[in-house]
Design a protein around this motif. Structure first.
Motif, short mmCIF file in Angstrom:
data_model
loop_
_atom_site.label_atom_id
_atom_site.label_comp_id
_atom_site.label_asym_id
_atom_site.label_seq_id
_atom_site.Cartn_x
_atom_site.Cartn_y
_atom_site.Cartn_z
N ARG A 71 4.77 -5.42 -6.87
CA ARG A 71 3.75 -4.92 -5.94
C ARG A 71 3.11 -6.05 -5.14
O ARG A 71 2.74 -7.09 -5.70
CB ARG A 71 2.66 -4.19 -6.73
N SER A 73 0.23 -6.32 -3.97
CA SER A 73 -1.19 -6.55 -4.23
C SER A 73 -1.44 -7.74 -5.15
O SER A 73 -2.54 -8.28 -5.19
CB SER A 73 -1.80 -5.29 -4.85
N TRP A 386 6.95 4.86 6.98
CA TRP A 386 7.46 5.58 5.82
C TRP A 386 8.48 6.59 6.30
O TRP A 386 8.80 6.64 7.51
CB TRP A 386 6.33 6.23 5.01
N LEU B 127 -2.54 10.83 6.71
CA LEU B 127 -2.37 9.53 6.04
C LEU B 127 -2.66 8.38 7.00
O LEU B 127 -3.24 7.37 6.62
CB LEU B 127 -0.94 9.42 5.47
N ALA B 132 -3.86 4.55 5.69
CA ALA B 132 -2.92 4.15 4.64
C ALA B 132 -1.64 3.55 5.19
O ALA B 132 -0.86 2.95 4.43
CB ALA B 132 -2.60 5.35 3.75
N ASP B 133 -1.39 3.70 6.47
CA ASP B 133 -0.17 3.11 7.03
C ASP B 133 -0.34 1.61 7.28
O ASP B 133 0.56 0.83 7.01
CB ASP B 133 0.22 3.83 8.34
N VAL B 134 -1.49 1.21 7.77
CA VAL B 134 -1.68 -0.21 8.11
C VAL B 134 -2.37 -1.00 7.00
O VAL B 134 -2.41 -2.22 7.04
CB VAL B 134 -2.48 -0.36 9.43
N GLU B 137 -1.93 -2.57 0.14
CA GLU B 137 -2.35 -1.90 -1.08
C GLU B 137 -3.36 -2.76 -1.85
O GLU B 137 -3.26 -3.98 -1.88
CB GLU B 137 -1.14 -1.60 -1.97
N ASN B 138 -4.31 -2.10 -2.45
CA ASN B 138 -5.30 -2.82 -3.26
C ASN B 138 -5.99 -1.80 -4.18
O ASN B 138 -6.69 -0.92 -3.70
CB ASN B 138 -6.33 -3.51 -2.36
N PRO B 139 -5.78 -1.93 -5.48
CA PRO B 139 -6.34 -0.92 -6.39
C PRO B 139 -7.87 -0.92 -6.42
O PRO B 139 -8.47 0.07 -6.84
CB PRO B 139 -5.76 -1.31 -7.76
N ARG B 148 -3.24 3.75 -0.18
CA ARG B 148 -1.95 3.05 -0.03
C ARG B 148 -1.40 2.68 -1.42
O ARG B 148 -0.21 2.86 -1.69
CB ARG B 148 -2.15 1.79 0.81
N TYR B 149 -2.26 2.17 -2.29
CA TYR B 149 -1.81 1.69 -3.59
C TYR B 149 -1.42 2.85 -4.51
O TYR B 149 -0.33 2.86 -5.08
CB TYR B 149 -2.94 0.87 -4.24
N TYR B 150 -2.33 3.81 -4.66
CA TYR B 150 -2.16 4.83 -5.70
C TYR B 150 -1.37 6.06 -5.23
O TYR B 150 -0.92 6.84 -6.05
CB TYR B 150 -3.53 5.31 -6.19
N ASN B 153 2.19 3.94 -1.93
CA ASN B 153 3.07 2.97 -2.58
C ASN B 153 3.49 3.43 -3.98
O ASN B 153 4.57 3.06 -4.45
CB ASN B 153 2.40 1.60 -2.64
N GLU B 154 2.67 4.20 -4.63
CA GLU B 154 3.06 4.75 -5.93
C GLU B 154 4.35 5.56 -5.77
O GLU B 154 5.29 5.42 -6.56
CB GLU B 154 1.93 5.65 -6.45
N LEU B 156 6.49 5.41 -3.15
CA LEU B 156 7.59 4.57 -2.66
C LEU B 156 8.15 3.69 -3.76
O LEU B 156 9.37 3.47 -3.84
CB LEU B 156 7.10 3.72 -1.48
N LEU B 157 7.29 3.20 -4.63
CA LEU B 157 7.73 2.40 -5.77
C LEU B 157 8.63 3.24 -6.67
O LEU B 157 9.68 2.78 -7.13
CB LEU B 157 6.51 1.89 -6.54
#
Lengths: 546, 189
Positions: A71, A73, A386, B127, B132-134, B137-139, B148-150, B153-154, B156-157
């Motif tokens: 990640r 981050s 995306w 979105l 969330a597009d630009v 990610e940062n929790p 974006r993070y949760y 990217n969750e 996409l990951l």
């Protein structure tokens, strides 16, 4: 528990007994590979205690750490919790040294994030002054270390083959068969054959088959900085083995000072614990195995009236001759698939040019990467797209990259050094390490030489060469060496040929910090071999030897 | 290319879910689980408070239909199976729940409908309006960074660390997936 932010907080206070071990025979400072191997060597017969500044990591957190590695981050130091006031440092040299990217503090040490490449140094590396006309000779030869190299390969579990005509002589096969060449190796092979350049396997401290009750590699592809399967060796293997034999490990216990008596013997390691207390671990023998930066720092912090310049520093060389290996690389793209990033290690190398080294050209080795270009999953987590647009970007970005790397020796230079910062302290109030890293012209010129070969191979391959990491873009390989150099002469080095300090009878150093010169091979196998040898010497001394 | 429960299991194995969650078997306690503060959650969630697991699954599946490429099918089962392993009471699982609540709140406020009921173009726009597009990610960051993070990217990951998601890009053993030590030796198919 899942998720990258779900790793345990090893720094929180825990109800663990961190008081000193009574009647200890041996105190080892540092639970990385050197300290772990020494401890394992001695724990069966002796009372051994290991002190480490960092935590004991929970093996159950490895997948969460892997998620951190993927990640965006999280930075590289976040994977193993490096950084903050505990790990503060200063840079003052020509080049900034990214120390907290280059180490892990805790049980297992930097083998937790290493790539796991384990070559033996070449015979001439031990005789650089005589054979190449620059740098000091080591007070030991390859022959002295050869049996320990073989033993270290068994201890770590090395997958390798005997197909490298440029490697130093060995007496028996590696413990495991080598990993087979990659698909991209086969592409490189055609180009190298045209150019008369030899490719051969590389030894990996990574299981190619089940070994030592550990899994074979299952292809997570994140070797550096974390192997969730345990196929990659890390020093928790020997720490746990030492504990099973009776050793005691005290984590989160940074050693702040070594105390001594009037007879040139270390008497105690003074360490801090998370509750704010300080303790004294007494022992008959002490082995400092804290790596190439923290080892000299500890000796310098242990200055006393008797040793005003720092412990074991009669030569004045503690902290001097800080070396790393320099990276040389080049890469680009082909007009065909290259199948990269399935695994995080490389399988072919070229040592053909290594022993051309002389006063002007440093030894260097070449590596054929299996992880050139971006990893699709990491790419997917950045960018402002995306859906189909993201997939198009991933397909454009992944699939046709090739790259080569290489390591180049840096000569020892007294001006390249680790000292104590004048007015900056860590979370315990101790002076932080100050790094002055300088790189000489021999290394920089050799990087250019390595680049020439790399580019010629890539061009023969038909690649569009897109980047070259030359003298201006080089960086360190995170191999800290040279800061407590080995020498027979007490005026020229910190430790003797047995890695025992000249100044103190019962204090050894097990670390790449004892390397008088660095060669261009990844240092950990040599660290391990020296550590096993230190273990034997300490055992002999404790048994009444000299 | 169809995503399967095997892909979800592989994604979970790659990025970490423990605790013995059996894929495809919903925990009876799902809808009783609350947020970190023990806040009650309602299975028939109306947008107030924190959503229960089913509401989280419904919203995440809808977002997946936006952030996943058209080439994949089997999204519902994949996302639901993946979330079975992630909504495990961990701080991460609760982070997903909270981020989904914020995205849902925005959807209801700006579009008068839950995420799952929005037309595809509106979901995409939602979105983007959330940033969330630009955002990186940062929790622990802003709403945009947490969505974006949760959420984005969750998902996409999960997709791109699975064998099927990797194969879309040409790598059947993507980073994070323990796909064995043989694929690196194989040439292109």
């Amino acid at each position: 528990m899942s998720g990258a932010e779900s790793v345990g907080d090893e720094r929180s206070a825990a109800d663990i007994d961190r008081t000193p071990v009574p009647d200890a025979d041996v105190c080892v400072v540092g639970a990385g590979p050197a300290g772990a191997l020494v401890a394992d060597r001695l724990a069966g017969d002796r009372e051994v205690v290991i002190l480490d500044a960092g935590p004991r990591f929970d093996p159950a957190d490895r997948l969460a750490r892997q998620e951190r590695a993927i990640r965006p981050s999280y930075g590289r130091p976040d994977v193993w919790g490096v950084g903050g006031a505990r790990d503060a440092h200063e840079n003052a040299g020509d080049r900034s040294y990214p120390l907290n990217h280059a180490r892990v503090k805790g049980v297992g040490g930097s083998t937790l994030h290493w790539q796991g490449m384990v070559m033996r140094l070449h015979e001439d590396d031990f005789n650089s002054g005589t054979a190449r006309g620059v740098g000091p000779d080591w007070p030991i030869d390859y022959a002295d270390l050869r049996p320990y190299y073989a033993e270290a390969e068994k201890e770590l579990g090395v997958a390798g083959a005997s197909d490298n005509p440029y490697a130093p002589p060995r007496e028996e096969p590696h413990p495991m068969p080598a990993f087979e060449p990659s698909y991209s190796d086969s592409l490189f092979a055609e180009a190298c054959e045209e150019l008369g350049i030899d490719m051969h396997s590389v030894p990996n401290a990574r299981n190619s088959e089940p070994y030592d009750d550990r899994s074979p590699c299952v292809g997570y592809g994140t070797c550096q900085p974390v192997c969730p399967s345990g196929a990659k060796y890390d020093a928790t293997v020997h720490v746990e083995r030492a504990e099973a034999a009776g050793a005691t490990v005290i984590d989160r216990a940074p050693v702040e000072r070594l105390e001594h008596d009037g007879d040139d013997r270390v008497t105690a390691a003074v360490y801090a614990t998370p509750d704010g207390e300080r303790h004294r671990q007494e022992a008959d023998a002490f082995v400092v195995a804290a790596g190439g930066v923290e080892t000299p720092r500890l000796l310098l912090m242990s200055a006393s009236d008797r040793y005003p310049d720092g412990l074991a520093n009669g030569s004045g060389h503690v902290g001097e001759f800080f070396m790393d290996h320099l990276f040389a690389g080049a890469g680009g793209t082909l007009d065909e698939p290259t199948r990269q990033n399935h695994v995080g290690f490389y399988t072919s190398a070229c040592d053909q040019f290594y022993d051309e080294a002389d006063a002007e050209q440093a030894p260097f080795k070449l590596e054929f990467f299996n992880y050139a270009g971006p990893s699709p999953v990491e790419m997917a987590l950045t960018g402002d797209d995306w859906g189909d647009a993201l997939l198009d970007r991933l397909r454009d970005g992944y699939g046709d990259h090739v790259a080569m790397g290489g390591l180049v020796e840096q000569l020892p230079d007294a001006e390249s050094r680790v000292t104590l910062a004048d007015d900056r302290t860590d979370d315990r109030g101790n002076p932080v390490p100050r790094i002055e890293w300088t790189v000489g012209d021999r290394a920089l010129d050799t990087i250019e030489r390595a680049n020439e070969i790399q580019v010629s191979i890539l061009e023969e391959l038909g690649a569009d060469v897109e980047w070259v990491a030359g003298p201006d873009a080089t960086g360190p390989a995170y191999h800290h060496m040279g800061t407590t150099r080995m020498s027979d002469d007490p005026d020229s080095g910190v430790v003797d040929a047995d890695c025992r300090t000249h100044d103190l009878d019962n204090c050894w150093i097990a670390s790449s910090s004892v390397f008088p010169t660095s060669g261009a091979m990844n240092p950990t196998l040599t660290i391990a071999a020296l550590a096993l040898r230190v273990g034997d010497d300490v055992a002999s001394w404790l048994a009444g030897g000299s | 290319m169809e995503l399967t429960r095997r892909d979800a299991a592989a994604a979970l194995a790659a990025i970490g879910a423990t605790g013995g969650v059996a894929l495809g078997v919903r925990r009876a306690a799902d809808e009783r689980s609350g947020g970190p503060g023990g806040e009650e959650v309602d299975p028939a969630w109306d947008g107030e408070g924190l959503p229960g697991d089913e509401a989280v699954r419904t919203a995440m599946t809808a977002v997946a239909r936006t952030v996943y490429p058209d080439a994949v099918s089997g999204i519902d089962a994949f996302v639901e199976a993946f979330l079975d392993g992630r909504l495990d009471g961990s701080p991460h699982g609760e982070g997903i729940r909270a981020a989904v609540a914020e995205a849902e709140s925005a959807a209801r406020s700006w579009y008068d409908a839950p995420i799952a009921d929005l037309p595809p173009a509106d979901r995409d726009e939602l979105l983007r309006e959330l940033g969330a597009d630009v955002a990186g990610e940062n929790p622990g960051g802003t709403t945009a960074e947490r969505v974006r993070y949760y959420v984005v990217n969750e998902l996409l990951l999960a997709l791109y660390s699975s064998p099927t998601g990797g194969e879309l890009v040409g790598i059947e053993n993507p980073q994070g997936h323990p796909g064995g030590a043989e694929s690196y030796r194989r040439g292109p198919r």
